[in-house]
Motif scaffolding. Sequence first.
Motif, PDB file in Angstrom:
ATOM      1  N   ASP A 157       0.871  -1.173   0.000  1.00  0.00           N
ATOM      2  CA  ASP A 157       0.000   0.000   0.000  1.00  0.00           C
ATOM      3  C   ASP A 157       0.910   1.225   0.000  1.00  0.00           C
ATOM      4  O   ASP A 157       2.144   1.086  -0.074  1.00  0.00           O
ATOM      5  CB  ASP A 157      -0.967  -0.027   1.190  1.00  0.00           C
ATOM      6  N   PRO A 158       0.385   2.446   0.063  1.00  0.00           N
ATOM      7  CA  PRO A 158       1.252   3.632  -0.004  1.00  0.00           C
ATOM      8  C   PRO A 158       2.299   3.748   1.093  1.00  0.00           C
ATOM      9  O   PRO A 158       3.264   4.494   0.932  1.00  0.00           O
ATOM     10  CB  PRO A 158       0.247   4.787   0.078  1.00  0.00           C
ATOM     11  N   HIS A 159       2.123   3.010   2.210  1.00  0.00           N
ATOM     12  CA  HIS A 159       3.044   3.150   3.332  1.00  0.00           C
ATOM     13  C   HIS A 159       3.890   1.911   3.599  1.00  0.00           C
ATOM     14  O   HIS A 159       4.910   2.011   4.287  1.00  0.00           O
ATOM     15  CB  HIS A 159       2.260   3.483   4.607  1.00  0.00           C
ATOM     16  N   ARG A 160       3.508   0.761   3.067  1.00  0.00           N
ATOM     17  CA  ARG A 160       4.188  -0.480   3.425  1.00  0.00           C
ATOM     18  C   ARG A 160       4.678  -1.229   2.184  1.00  0.00           C
ATOM     19  O   ARG A 160       3.993  -1.260   1.163  1.00  0.00           O
ATOM     20  CB  ARG A 160       3.242  -1.385   4.226  1.00  0.00           C
ATOM     21  N   PHE A 161       5.849  -1.824   2.322  1.00  0.00           N
ATOM     22  CA  PHE A 161       6.359  -2.676   1.252  1.00  0.00           C
ATOM     23  C   PHE A 161       6.889  -3.977   1.843  1.00  0.00           C
ATOM     24  O   PHE A 161       7.352  -4.026   2.984  1.00  0.00           O
ATOM     25  CB  PHE A 161       7.440  -1.979   0.413  1.00  0.00           C
ATOM     26  N   ALA A 162       6.792  -5.038   1.057  1.00  0.00           N
ATOM     27  CA  ALA A 162       7.309  -6.344   1.447  1.00  0.00           C
ATOM     28  C   ALA A 162       8.584  -6.599   0.662  1.00  0.00           C
ATOM     29  O   ALA A 162       8.733  -6.134  -0.469  1.00  0.00           O
ATOM     30  CB  ALA A 162       6.277  -7.436   1.160  1.00  0.00           C
ATOM     31  N   PHE A 163       9.510  -7.336   1.270  1.00  0.00           N
ATOM     32  CA  PHE A 163      10.745  -7.635   0.559  1.00  0.00           C
ATOM     33  C   PHE A 163      11.402  -8.889   1.109  1.00  0.00           C
ATOM     34  O   PHE A 163      11.069  -9.358   2.203  1.00  0.00           O
ATOM     35  CB  PHE A 163      11.716  -6.442   0.626  1.00  0.00           C
ATOM     36  N   THR A 164      12.326  -9.425   0.320  1.00  0.00           N
ATOM     37  CA  THR A 164      13.126 -10.564   0.748  1.00  0.00           C
ATOM     38  C   THR A 164      14.385 -10.025   1.399  1.00  0.00           C
ATOM     39  O   THR A 164      15.242  -9.451   0.726  1.00  0.00           O
ATOM     40  CB  THR A 164      13.507 -11.459  -0.442  1.00  0.00           C
ATOM     41  N   ARG A 165      14.498 -10.174   2.712  1.00  0.00           N
ATOM     42  CA  ARG A 165      15.644  -9.650   3.452  1.00  0.00           C
ATOM     43  C   ARG A 165      16.749 -10.690   3.563  1.00  0.00           C
ATOM     44  O   ARG A 165      16.486 -11.873   3.812  1.00  0.00           O
ATOM     45  CB  ARG A 165      15.215  -9.218   4.853  1.00  0.00           C
ATOM     46  N   ILE A 166      17.975 -10.248   3.367  1.00  0.00           N
ATOM     47  CA  ILE A 166      19.128 -11.119   3.573  1.00  0.00           C
ATOM     48  C   ILE A 166      19.584 -10.979   5.017  1.00  0.00           C
ATOM     49  O   ILE A 166      20.009  -9.907   5.439  1.00  0.00           O
ATOM     50  CB  ILE A 166      20.273 -10.756   2.607  1.00  0.00           C
ATOM     51  N   ASP A 167      19.471 -12.062   5.782  1.00  0.00           N
ATOM     52  CA  ASP A 167      19.850 -12.043   7.184  1.00  0.00           C
ATOM     53  C   ASP A 167      21.304 -12.443   7.402  1.00  0.00           C
ATOM     54  O   ASP A 167      21.953 -11.981   8.343  1.00  0.00           O
ATOM     55  CB  ASP A 167      18.953 -12.980   7.992  1.00  0.00           C
TER      56      ASP A 167
END
Length: 252
Positions: A157-167
Motif C-alpha cells: 500500500d502507499p506506506h508499506r512494502f514487502a521484501f526478501t531480506r538477507i539475514d
Amino acid sequence: MERMKRYGMVVFCVLALFLAGAAAAAPIPVPTGFALENGRVTRGGTALECEVHQVPDGIENGIALWCVVGSETSEAVQKEETGVFFFGPDGRSVAFIPLDARGEYQDLVWSPDGGRLVLVTGGARPDMFFTLFTVDGKGMEKGPGFPGLRGGLAWVDPHRFAFTRIDDVRDTKSGAFQGVALWLSAVLYDAAVGMETVLKAADGTRSYVLQSVSDDGSTLNLTELSVASPKDWGDTEKIQEREVTVEVPAAG
C-alpha cells in the motif's frame, strides 16, 4: 556460535542504518545546472547521454520524469553530481538522490501514490541494497536501508512494502557465493511508523523469497526453499521449492 556472531553483526548494521536514516530528515540538496529540454537531460546547456523514464501513471507528486546520471555520462558531470535526477512537468530538476558506494543503480520502485520510493543498488550478484526515500515538496528525504534479494520487493500500500531480506550467508563449504544459500526472510516494512515485521523467518533448513503481492494487498505469495539438513545448501539438487501464501497484517 560463529553464525550467531555474524547474525549479531547483521542486526547491528541494520540498526545503525535505521538510526542514520532517522537522522537524515532534511531533503537532499539538488545539484544546480541540470534541466530537461526537448526530452533530453542537459547540464549547463550540454546534452547528456542518459535514458529518461516516466513516473508511473496515477502518480501526482510534482515529479514527471527521472533519469540516472553517471560519471561516464559526460565530462560536464562532476563525481558528486552522479545520481538519480527527478524533473517536474516544466523540465526543472526538483529532486536528487546521490549514488554512493553501495553499488550501481539497479531499480527504482515507486509506492502506489508516489509519496515514497525504494532505490535498489548493487552489482551483478543477487544481493542488493534497498534504500527508502520520502518524496518531499522540497526534494527527497532519505530513510532506512535494508540488505535484500534482487527482484524481491513490492509495495503493499502507499506506506508499506514487502521484501526478501538477507539475514546472513550460509556456509556451503564450497566457498562460492550462491543466492539460494543466503538466509532469506520475508519481511514487511511500515514506513508510516518505522516498523519492520518478519512474516516468515529463515532458519537452518528454510528460506523464504517474495514473489508477488495480491491485487488487493492482503496476501503475499512466497517461495519456500528447504533442505533436509543444513549441510545440503551447497547442493542445488537437494534444495526443494514450495509455494506458500501469508496474510498481510493490518496496518499499524
